[in-house]
Design a protein around this motif. Structure first.
Motif, short mmCIF file in Angstrom:
data_model
loop_
_atom_site.label_atom_id
_atom_site.label_comp_id
_atom_site.label_asym_id
_atom_site.label_seq_id
_atom_site.Cartn_x
_atom_site.Cartn_y
_atom_site.Cartn_z
N LEU A 129 102.23 74.68 12.61
CA LEU A 129 101.81 74.33 11.25
C LEU A 129 102.88 74.75 10.25
CD1 LEU A 129 99.56 73.42 9.24
CD2 LEU A 129 98.73 75.78 9.30
N GLN A 130 103.13 73.91 9.25
CA GLN A 130 104.08 74.25 8.20
C GLN A 130 103.41 75.26 7.26
OE1 GLN A 130 105.65 70.81 6.25
NE2 GLN A 130 105.97 69.68 8.15
N SER A 187 109.10 77.82 2.58
CA SER A 187 109.74 78.98 3.19
C SER A 187 109.05 79.33 4.49
CB SER A 187 109.68 80.19 2.23
OG SER A 187 108.34 80.50 1.94
N GLY A 188 108.41 78.35 5.10
CA GLY A 188 107.77 78.58 6.38
C GLY A 188 108.77 78.50 7.50
N GLU A 189 108.28 78.13 8.67
CA GLU A 189 109.13 78.11 9.84
C GLU A 189 109.69 76.71 10.03
OE1 GLU A 189 108.45 80.45 13.82
OE2 GLU A 189 107.26 78.65 13.70
N ASN A 195 99.40 68.15 8.35
CA ASN A 195 100.55 68.91 7.86
C ASN A 195 101.27 69.65 8.99
OD1 ASN A 195 100.54 68.97 4.65
ND2 ASN A 195 98.42 68.97 5.36
N THR A 196 101.17 69.14 10.21
CA THR A 196 101.78 69.76 11.38
C THR A 196 102.89 68.88 11.92
OG1 THR A 196 99.68 70.81 11.94
CG2 THR A 196 101.33 70.70 13.67
N ARG A 253 99.83 84.70 6.49
CA ARG A 253 100.40 83.47 5.95
C ARG A 253 99.64 82.23 6.44
NH1 ARG A 253 104.74 83.36 3.10
NH2 ARG A 253 105.22 85.49 3.78
N GLY A 254 99.08 82.28 7.66
CA GLY A 254 98.30 81.13 8.14
C GLY A 254 97.06 80.91 7.30
N ALA A 255 96.34 81.99 6.96
CA ALA A 255 95.16 81.85 6.12
C ALA A 255 95.53 81.40 4.72
CB ALA A 255 94.39 83.17 6.07
N ALA A 256 96.68 81.87 4.21
CA ALA A 256 97.12 81.43 2.89
C ALA A 256 97.43 79.93 2.89
CB ALA A 256 98.34 82.24 2.45
N THR A 257 98.04 79.46 3.99
CA THR A 257 98.33 78.02 4.10
C THR A 257 97.05 77.20 4.13
OG1 THR A 257 100.35 78.56 5.32
CG2 THR A 257 99.54 76.30 5.47
N LEU A 258 96.10 77.63 4.94
CA LEU A 258 94.83 76.90 5.02
C LEU A 258 94.06 76.98 3.70
CD1 LEU A 258 92.91 75.26 6.70
CD2 LEU A 258 91.96 77.38 7.63
#
Length: 722
Positions: free
Chosen positions: A94-95, A202-204, A87-88, A107-112
């Protein structure tokens, strides 16, 4: 899967999820992969956490990034890394998921957590372990107001694969956790919760990494007034930079190296020394500064443009050497894994120094591969060594001379004993403590205690200081004696090695002389004429005559086989008559084979090559006799099996088998009779073979005696009688 000798060479496995997806899932199933897609996925898994192997006659597959990760949570870490890589984007970022996230996790931990299907707190632990392993970098974007912007997560393997510049990102990731205490978009916590769909809603985006000038004055959703920390912290995470004047010292509080340290680097867009502005403030002014540049800055900029970043004139070819150096690590994956902990030091080397370091690293990897039981672990072992040496030094920032440190301290092995597998008291093959080092320490302690006890017995009146002085003197004397003994043993080993080398050279010379003598003898033999027909250059016997000799020997053997059962062995005339009949029968077979060849071959071809024709005819006669000999042998065995000796042997075997203890209760039963009959047949065949071998041996001895008598020269008595 086995080869022709029965040894296993491979394993065929049926992966049930893939089989079900392909047979029942349809084309839209996530696991309905074709061969190319599955091969790509497996290659990706090998690069991430494959254990590595060295196939025969193929290029070796190096171990993956998480190959050495074992223990609790290892499987979760591998799965998380694989899902994040899938997903990168190509930029390596990372998205991230959108919506509200907890302040503690980010937000990174929420994505993972969304990828793994676990809680954000568990995902935060996985992300921390991956960051510590050096495969994930966490960072916050810098804003023009120097506030901590939106958090980002970079997958370093993906970024390296696409050739991204990772110097600043890796330095930040190595400094510790860089998660913001208040995640980006904190204002969204007060808004209604929106269920995020696909990753990256709504990521980067790619456009956000274009330039820093496009950043807003403050992060998206941040409050008007940020919460300051109780102590002053650096504006950005500590950068492992080159120590420029005016640069922040970070959280360690160290003194700067010196004002002009490494200010003479080349003006290059790939080095940190090329920038004229402050790396902390970016394009904006510092606190208390005016937006307008001072004249001093203008003069510095002009001088840097004319003479380089340090304002000093450079030697001819200096810029070319700087341009030729490689910022990224070598393309070899083994070297990239081994030199990963010192990637920042690698960037500070010149092109020539990088080549020397690469040669040293390759030589050390080859040396380590020879010490390990399992192949493929040398790169990770060398990376661990560099990590330990950096920890001893205090970090990359304290290394003043990268080339000297790498070649003289970082990459070299430091054995603490005579064992080649020892490195700083650690076994390279097992990773545990070196037993030999422990033995050395134990021996030294025992020697010291023994010497101290001897001094106590010999000189009991000495004081503590005097006893200690005498002890040290005697230990130095013993050490000198051991050093002399070691030198003597080394000389003996060197002399023994020289003796073995001399013996090996003499043996090689003797073998070469024997080979040359054999070659000369073979050449002389090839020059001899045929003994039977006189053909020149036939090696003593031409091909046709060789076939004739073998045919004659087989004809004699066939006559003996036939005479072994049909003639009286004591009557030589009877034996000769049987042999003559067999010879006549074989002669008829040879003539039929000869006629068949002459009828099928063109006349002109035989006339053109008479030597080849004679060889073919002789070989045809040999084949005819070879085909008739098995039939004669089988007939002889059948006749000898019906002799009285064979029948007696069969009866004895029948009774013996019938009298076995498991047949005693019913010796005439079906099983007993069948086993006894089989044993009798086997005994009969063995008896027939023995009789045939015995009679053939008798006939050969008789033939040899007649030949010896015929070739014996006549003496005077024999001549008078004749």
């Amino acid at each position: 899967m086995r080869d022709e000798r029965g040894y296993p060479t491979g394993l065929r496995c049926l992966v049930m999820p893939l089989w079900r997806a392909r047979t029942h899932g349809g084309a839209g199933h996530p696991l309905a992969l074709d061969k190319v897609e599955l091969a790509t996925l497996l290659h990706l898994i090998e690069a991430l956490f494959g254990h590595g192997w060295t196939p025969k006659d193929k290029e070796p597959t190096p171990p993956g990034l998480l190959a050495g990760r074992t223990g609790k949570g290892a499987a979760t870490d591998r799965l998380g890394l694989l899902l994040m890589v899938l997903n990168t984007r190509t930029s390596g970022w990372l998205q991230l998921v959108g919506g509200s996230v907890k302040k503690r996790e980010g937000r990174g931990a929420a994505t993972l957590a969304r990828l793994l299907g676990c809680s954000p707190s568990g995902a935060r632990k996985v992300l921390a372990r991956l960051t510590e392993a050096g495969v994930v970098a966490r960072q916050h974007r810098e804003t023009s107001t120097r506030m901590r912007g939106r958090g980002r997560v970079m997958l370093l393997p993906v970024a390296r694969a696409y050739g991204r510049r990772l110097a600043s990102v890796e330095a930040v990731s190595g400094a510790g956790s860089v998660f913001s205490a208040r995640p980006a978009g904190a204002g969204g916590d007060l808004a209604p919760t929106v269920e995020a769909g696909a990753l990256g809603t709504s990521g980067e985006s790619e456009a956000e990494t274009a330039s820093e000038a496009e950043n807003p004055a403050r992060p998206a959703g941040a409050e008007l007034h940020t919460v300051h920390a109780q102590v002053v912290t650096p504006v950005v995470p500590p950068q492992l930079d080159c120590g420029f004047s005016g640069e922040g010292r970070g959280g360690e509080g160290r003194r700067p190296e010196r004002v002009c340290a490494r200010e003479d680097q080349a003006v290059d867009d790939e080095t940190a020394a090329a920038g004229t502005g402050s790396p902390v403030a970016g394009d904006g002014p510092l606190r208390g500064e005016k937006p307008k540049e001072s004249r001093v800055d203008e003069r510095v900029g002009q001088r840097a443009a004319g003479a380089g970043a340090g304002g000093r004139p450079k030697a001819p070819g200096w810029e070319k050497a700087q341009r030729q150096r490689r910022v990224a690590l070598p393309d070899d994956l083994r070297l990239r894994v081994a030199l990963g902990p010192v990637s920042w030091l690698w960037e500070r080397l010149s092109g020539w120094q990088q080549a020397r370091v690469e040669e040293t690293a390759r030589a050390e990897l080859a040396s380590l591969e020879g010490l390990l039981a399992l192949p493929g672990g040398a790169p990770r072992l060398l990376a661990d060594r560099l990590t330990d040496r950096l920890a001893e030094t205090g970090g990359e920032a304290l290394v003043d001379n990268p080339f000297g440190w790498l070649t003289g301290r970082g990459l070299v092995r430091r054995p603490s004993c005579s064992d080649r597998r020892c490195d700083d008291g650690t076994r390279l093959d097992t990773g545990g403590d070196c037993e030999n080092c422990g033995n050395v320490v134990h021996i030294r302690r025992a020697r010291r205690a023994k010497t101290a006890a001897r001094i106590e017995r010999e000189l009991p009146h000495l004081g503590d200081d005097e006893r200690r002085r005498v002890l040290e003197e005697r230990l130095r004397e013993q050490a000198a004696i051991e050093a002399e003994d070691q030198v003597r043993r080394r000389e003996q080993a060197r002399a023994e090695k020289a003796r073995r080398d001399a013996a090996r050279a003499a043996a090689a010379e003797h073998s070469e002389r024997e080979r040359q003598a054999a070659a000369a003898a073979d050449a002389a033999r090839q020059a001899l004429a045929c003994e039977d027909c006189g053909q020149q250059q036939a090696g003593g016997l031409c091909e046709a005559c060789g076939y004739r000799r073998r045919t004659e020997a087989l004809v004699v053997e066939a006559g003996m086989v036939a005479a072994s059962w049909s003639a009286d062995l004591a009557d030589q005339a009877d034996v000769d008559a049987v042999a003559a009949d067999v010879r006549a029968s074989l002669a008829a077979d040879i003539e039929r084979a000869r006629r068949g060849f002459l009828d099928s071959a063109p006349p002109g071809e035989m006339a053109a090559d008479p030597i080849g024709t004679a060889s073919v005819l002789a070989f045809g006669a040999l084949r005819a006799v070879e085909e008739a000999l098995p039939e004669l042998r089988s007939s002889a065995l059948g006749r000898l099996a019906r002799t009285e000796e064979a029948e007696a042997e069969a009866r004895r075997a029948y009774k013996t088998e019938q009298g076995r203890r498991w047949f005693r209760h019913n010796p005439n039963g079906v099983d007993a009779v069948a086993a006894a009959t089989k044993a009798a047949d086997t005994a009969r065949k063995r008896a027939a073979e023995y009789l045939l071998a015995t009679r053939l041996q008798q006939l050969r001895e008789q033939a040899a005696a007649r030949t010896e008598l015929a070739t014996r020269p006549l003496n005077d008595d024999t001549a008078v009688i004749a």
